[in-house]
Each structure stands twice: as C-alpha cells, then as structure tokens.
Enzyme design. Sequence first.
Site, mmCIF file in Angstrom:
data_model
loop_
_atom_site.group_PDB
_atom_site.id
_atom_site.type_symbol
_atom_site.label_atom_id
_atom_site.label_comp_id
_atom_site.label_asym_id
_atom_site.label_seq_id
_atom_site.Cartn_x
_atom_site.Cartn_y
_atom_site.Cartn_z
ATOM 1 N N TRP A 157 -98.425 9.994 44.994
ATOM 2 C CA TRP A 157 -99.583 10.177 44.117
ATOM 3 C C TRP A 157 -100.862 9.861 44.901
ATOM 4 O O TRP A 157 -100.926 8.870 45.617
ATOM 5 C CB TRP A 157 -99.465 9.257 42.905
ATOM 6 C CG TRP A 157 -100.690 9.196 42.038
ATOM 7 C CD1 TRP A 157 -101.350 10.261 41.499
ATOM 8 C CD2 TRP A 157 -101.396 8.028 41.621
ATOM 9 N NE1 TRP A 157 -102.427 9.819 40.759
ATOM 10 C CE2 TRP A 157 -102.480 8.454 40.818
ATOM 11 C CE3 TRP A 157 -101.217 6.654 41.830
ATOM 12 C CZ2 TRP A 157 -103.387 7.559 40.235
ATOM 13 C CZ3 TRP A 157 -102.122 5.776 41.255
ATOM 14 C CH2 TRP A 157 -103.182 6.228 40.464
ATOM 15 N N TYR A 214 -98.793 16.037 40.463
ATOM 16 C CA TYR A 214 -99.565 15.451 41.551
ATOM 17 C C TYR A 214 -100.148 16.548 42.440
ATOM 18 O O TYR A 214 -99.431 17.427 42.923
ATOM 19 C CB TYR A 214 -98.696 14.531 42.407
ATOM 20 C CG TYR A 214 -98.234 13.248 41.744
ATOM 21 C CD1 TYR A 214 -98.769 12.809 40.541
ATOM 22 C CD2 TYR A 214 -97.250 12.460 42.338
ATOM 23 C CE1 TYR A 214 -98.346 11.639 39.943
ATOM 24 C CE2 TYR A 214 -96.821 11.275 41.751
ATOM 25 C CZ TYR A 214 -97.364 10.873 40.553
ATOM 26 O OH TYR A 214 -96.938 9.705 39.959
ATOM 27 N N SER A 267 -91.793 6.800 31.970
ATOM 28 C CA SER A 267 -92.931 6.137 32.597
ATOM 29 C C SER A 267 -93.976 5.838 31.538
ATOM 30 O O SER A 267 -94.407 6.743 30.805
ATOM 31 C CB SER A 267 -93.534 7.019 33.691
ATOM 32 O OG SER A 267 -94.665 6.395 34.279
ATOM 33 N N TRP A 276 -95.190 1.248 39.697
ATOM 34 C CA TRP A 276 -96.284 1.874 40.440
ATOM 35 C C TRP A 276 -97.486 0.925 40.488
ATOM 36 O O TRP A 276 -97.593 0.016 39.689
ATOM 37 C CB TRP A 276 -96.663 3.229 39.862
ATOM 38 C CG TRP A 276 -97.204 3.285 38.462
ATOM 39 C CD1 TRP A 276 -96.477 3.341 37.309
ATOM 40 C CD2 TRP A 276 -98.576 3.346 38.060
ATOM 41 N NE1 TRP A 276 -97.313 3.417 36.221
ATOM 42 C CE2 TRP A 276 -98.609 3.430 36.646
ATOM 43 C CE3 TRP A 276 -99.787 3.341 38.772
ATOM 44 C CZ2 TRP A 276 -99.797 3.503 35.923
ATOM 45 C CZ3 TRP A 276 -100.974 3.419 38.046
ATOM 46 C CH2 TRP A 276 -100.981 3.499 36.645
ATOM 47 N N PRO A 294 -98.293 -1.490 42.778
ATOM 48 C CA PRO A 294 -98.065 -2.916 43.054
ATOM 49 C C PRO A 294 -99.261 -3.577 43.740
ATOM 50 O O PRO A 294 -99.399 -4.799 43.699
ATOM 51 C CB PRO A 294 -96.834 -2.913 43.968
ATOM 52 C CG PRO A 294 -96.852 -1.568 44.618
ATOM 53 C CD PRO A 294 -97.371 -0.637 43.558
ATOM 54 N N ALA A 307 -102.392 -2.816 42.857
ATOM 55 C CA ALA A 307 -103.543 -2.639 41.951
ATOM 56 C C ALA A 307 -104.549 -1.663 42.552
ATOM 57 O O ALA A 307 -105.748 -1.933 42.621
ATOM 58 C CB ALA A 307 -104.188 -3.975 41.619
ATOM 59 N N LYS A 357 -109.101 -5.791 50.582
ATOM 60 C CA LYS A 357 -110.164 -5.072 51.296
ATOM 61 C C LYS A 357 -111.473 -5.045 50.528
ATOM 62 O O LYS A 357 -112.541 -4.847 51.121
ATOM 63 C CB LYS A 357 -109.717 -3.657 51.633
ATOM 64 C CG LYS A 357 -109.520 -2.730 50.435
ATOM 65 C CD LYS A 357 -109.037 -1.371 50.923
ATOM 66 C CE LYS A 357 -108.801 -0.402 49.780
ATOM 67 N NZ LYS A 357 -108.305 0.901 50.275
ATOM 68 N N GLU A 383 -96.335 -3.177 57.492
ATOM 69 C CA GLU A 383 -96.555 -4.438 56.781
ATOM 70 C C GLU A 383 -95.943 -4.409 55.386
ATOM 71 O O GLU A 383 -95.395 -5.407 54.912
ATOM 72 C CB GLU A 383 -98.058 -4.741 56.693
ATOM 73 C CG GLU A 383 -98.729 -4.954 58.040
ATOM 74 C CD GLU A 383 -98.157 -6.147 58.793
ATOM 75 O OE1 GLU A 383 -97.615 -7.059 58.155
ATOM 76 O OE2 GLU A 383 -98.260 -6.160 60.039
#
Length: 331
Positions: A21, A54, A151, A204, A206, A208, A215, A292
Amino acid sequence: MDYRKLGNSGMYVSSIALGNWATHGETVEQDLATDCVRKALDLGITTFDTADAYAGTKAEAMLGEALKGVRREGIEVMTKAFFPTGPGMNDRGLSRKHLMESINGSLRRLQMDYVDVYQAHRYDYETPLAETIGAFADIVRAGKAHYIGVSEWTVEEIRAGAALADELGIQLVSSQPQYNMLWRVIEAEIVPACEELGITQVCWSPLAQGVLTGKYSSPTVPAGSRFSADDGGLKTEHKFMQPKVIERVEKLIPIAADLGVPLATLAVAWVLANPNVSAAIVGASRPGQLDETVKAADLILDQATLALIDGVLGDVIERDPAKVESFPQRV
C-alpha cells in the site's frame, strides 16, 4: 524470522509481512519494487499483502511481476476487495458480482492460480452478509483462495461473519486492523473475541504511518515525507501528527537505544508482543529499510519495557473500541 500460525488454520505466515500500500505503483516503480520483494525473501519474509484497489490495481500487478519465478508453495499471498477498481456501481463493495469478478482480476494481475487469504477490505453495509460470505465460500471451493479474512470490521461484524463462514464450512482466519503503540482500539473487544473464535490479527501501520520511526521528532520535517507540508512544515491534520504525540514519541527513542535498536524496530516488536498477532505488515520504498525492520522478529520485550512505553505515551494512546475504521457505505 519468526513464523506463526494464522488463526486456527494450519498455515504459517512470517511474523513480518511485506505490504505494498502507498508504495508499488505510487512512489515505487517496478525495478525497485522487485528489489524490495527479493530483499524481503532473502530476509525470510514469506508473506505478502496487497489489495486490488492499491494504486488503481497497479500494486497487485507489480507484486505479481516481482514474485515471478518464486516457488509458489513457499510464499503466502493475501489480497483484498471492497474499494473501487473501476467507474461502475458494481466495481466496488462485497456483492457476489463484484467479488467473483474481483478475484479473477486479482489472480490475473498477480499471475497466480490462487491466493492464500482473500479479505474483505471493509464491511459492506449495502450487501447482505450472507451474500458476501456465500461468495467467499464459492471462491474457496473453486480453489481460488485457501482462507478468508476481514479488515477493519467491528467485533459484531467479525462474530457474524465467522458464524456464517463456519456454517458454510470455510475458515475465517484473520483480521487486518490498524494497530500500533498509539492506536490500540482492537484491544478491548476485537482481540478477546478473535481469541475465542480462532482468528488472529495481521496488523497494518505498525509504525503509525512513519510517526513511530521518530523521523518527525526532528525540528526539520523530512522533505517529501507523507506529512511534509508545502512550506516545509508539518501537516497536523492527521491524528498522529499532533505536537503532543510527536513529543511523546520522541521520548521513546532512548528506550529503543537502551535495547540497541532503532525506534522503528521497537515499534514493530511491540505489535508482535501481542499473542493474538500473527504478523505485522511493513512497507518498503527501498530494500535497505527492511534490514532494521526484520530485527523486530527477534526482539522480545519484557513486561518492564512494555510498562515503560505505556508510561511514556500515556494519554496520547487511543483505546476507544468505537473508533475501528469501518466504512459507513460503499457508494
């Protein structure tokens, strides 16, 4: 990589899933999308999530191209239907007509004979639930999907859907909600009900939508980022983009540092700490971002760390179960 059962099925999924997405077909073109998918596979990610809507159907096609030549039995592919894929009144929703046409379109774009999980992207208040679940059952019996999922359904909708699926002899195994440190609306009602029904969460956002990477804690908003305004400042319309939220998130960075990981890794590990979660869906606009992220699969958070996170975030955590993002109508 950690692998977990999906609901009460016998199928395993990778605890980190790659979703496309807002990347494939929007900010990422085919060559880079393929690089990200191949990197995910190298890191042990076997589960891929997409949806027919999408990027106006381009995301499914790009995922199918990226997975070309990969052993089909070694991966799990999840897609969804509900949002518009064309201009017509029947190019949306969960009617039998749309679902039967949508699964064929998805399989054609994905270049696959079947998907592992076919999901209702939202609840359709204009179509009888029996019609929707009946169509899903026929899709499963036709061998075009192995399992079904939902969902952003409310707890009442999940219970009703699971009951109908059980009557028809198919397995509703997954719920795909938004879930992260800041957004916990599923915890009070949906998670307990799903534990009872043999359904697990594939979550979905995770991070935010990037807020939990830290950042946006910098005085300078990253240029070109999702919440960067035209004047270089911070867009504050979004629920996560509030000064108080950003301030609290910044205080999570030392917690992650003490564990020797970036904040993004801590945020994904937090989602995976919920025993009802089978997978956290992450995105990637370049392969290196996944290095990461996947470390979260090995990061076990103790109760003291979880309590510390709760204490830092405090009242910016949203817990109201009424805020499940159901869609009021399809037209």
